[in-house]
Each structure stands twice: as C-alpha cells, then as structure tokens.
Design an enzyme around this catalytic site. Sequence first.
Site, PDB file in Angstrom:
ATOM      1  N   SER A 181      17.024  13.201  -3.802  1.00  0.00           N
ATOM      2  CA  SER A 181      17.993  12.175  -3.439  1.00  0.00           C
ATOM      3  C   SER A 181      17.418  11.227  -2.395  1.00  0.00           C
ATOM      4  O   SER A 181      16.689  11.643  -1.493  1.00  0.00           O
ATOM      5  CB  SER A 181      19.263  12.829  -2.885  1.00  0.00           C
ATOM      6  OG  SER A 181      20.148  11.851  -2.379  1.00  0.00           O
ATOM      7  N   GLU A 218       2.103   1.461  -3.488  1.00  0.00           N
ATOM      8  CA  GLU A 218       0.988   1.881  -4.334  1.00  0.00           C
ATOM      9  C   GLU A 218       0.753   3.389  -4.218  1.00  0.00           C
ATOM     10  O   GLU A 218       0.505   4.076  -5.218  1.00  0.00           O
ATOM     11  CB  GLU A 218      -0.271   1.122  -3.932  1.00  0.00           C
ATOM     12  CG  GLU A 218      -1.485   1.406  -4.802  1.00  0.00           C
ATOM     13  CD  GLU A 218      -2.708   0.639  -4.336  1.00  0.00           C
ATOM     14  OE1 GLU A 218      -3.327  -0.022  -5.176  1.00  0.00           O
ATOM     15  OE2 GLU A 218      -3.040   0.708  -3.131  1.00  0.00           O
ATOM     16  N   ARG A 236       0.831  -1.205   0.000  1.00  0.00           N
ATOM     17  CA  ARG A 236       0.000   0.000   0.000  1.00  0.00           C
ATOM     18  C   ARG A 236       0.870   1.262   0.000  1.00  0.00           C
ATOM     19  O   ARG A 236       0.522   2.276  -0.616  1.00  0.00           O
ATOM     20  CB  ARG A 236      -0.943   0.001   1.207  1.00  0.00           C
ATOM     21  CG  ARG A 236      -2.095  -0.989   1.060  1.00  0.00           C
ATOM     22  CD  ARG A 236      -3.053  -0.584  -0.059  1.00  0.00           C
ATOM     23  NE  ARG A 236      -4.035  -1.629  -0.323  1.00  0.00           N
ATOM     24  CZ  ARG A 236      -3.996  -2.486  -1.318  1.00  0.00           C
ATOM     25  NH1 ARG A 236      -3.001  -2.441  -2.179  1.00  0.00           N
ATOM     26  NH2 ARG A 236      -4.937  -3.397  -1.479  1.00  0.00           N
TER      27      ARG A 236
END
Length: 205
Positions: free
Chosen positions: A159, A136, A133
């Site tokens: 970075s 995602e 998740r």
Amino acid sequence: MLSQCLSRTSRAVAGSNGHRFSKLSAIDGVHHAHPSPRRYTTFSSSDHADRTKRLLDAKEKAGLTYDKLASKLGITNTYAAQILLGQTKLSAATAAKLQAALPISEQDIEDMKSTYPMRGFDDEILKEPNVYRTYEAITHYGEAIKSIINEQCGDGIMSAIDFYCDVGTTTGVNGEKRVVITFNGKFLPHIEQKEEDNTAKSPRD
C-alpha cells in the site's frame, strides 16, 4: 497554413498531458507552448504554488531542516515535506504544531486543513535528474521487488496509503555519503472474488 498547424499541435499537446497552453512563442525558429496553471473545480494550482512558496520561505526563515521540522511535528521527514508542498491534507493536531514551529498565517493553516489535495504530479517533474534517478531505480528493480514481495507476503501489493516513507543518509565503506530511502507499506493481498461476499452485484437486464 502554419497557424493552423500550430493550432493543431497545441491542441494535441494539451490533450496528451492535461495542460492547457496560453500561448506559443518562437525560440530559435522553434515554437514552444507555455502551460497555464491547471484548474480544477476545488483546486487552483496557482494558489497552491503561492502557498507553497510562503511555507518554504517560512521554513527557511525559521532555519529548520525537514528532519528538524518533522521532529517538531512528530511525523516522517517526507511527510513534513509533503505538507509544505501541498501533497497531503493537514490534520488539526499537526496544524497546531506546525503553526508553533513556523510563522504561518491562520488563513494558510485553515486552507491546508480544509483542502483535499490533488496528489498527482506534473510529468515535467520527471525531467529533474534527482527525481528521475529515483523513478529509474524503482522501475529497474521493480520486477525483482515484486518477486520478493510475492515470495515473502503472497499475491498482493504494498500500500502507498497505509504507508511510511523516510529519507536518511549513511556512510559507505569508503567514507562516501550514501542515501537511504525506506518504504514501509501495509501488504494488501488480492482477494478471491467470491459471489457470496459481493455486496454490490451489478444488475442484469
């Protein structure tokens, strides 16, 4: 014929994700490959896993949360977790604090100080719902985040080396607990590759 097919399948899977497979077993008529530990010239995942278990057991024995451990070490909570999980190199200064905070052997401390970690991850971790998740969310908002970084900072990247990550919680308007993850990374602009600045030109035959 079946054995040849299984052999080819095993080799194909091993080649696709970097794992080596020690054997095949049948469950409900389906053959499954079992990964054996990855081996690198300077790194053994089995040794890594054994040390991580000892470190996590020591953390539990000491009754410390990652926040409390991080406070003792003077680092972020995610960096404290990375140290125990073997995802970062232990500095000499932090090593002394870690040994004072947790019951850790001198050998483990020395190994953590001297070993350059393999910072990659096993693809299997993405099957864990909490991890997936988070992944995602980053991919879903990735283009929007990029657009805002470009707008605010210019053409470049954030970075992940000169970088801080912290995980906390807050309370929502309905009294629910909410997760807050902060990424604080140095902005690195893409450069214009000017010929006079190139100190390592490729040879021309």
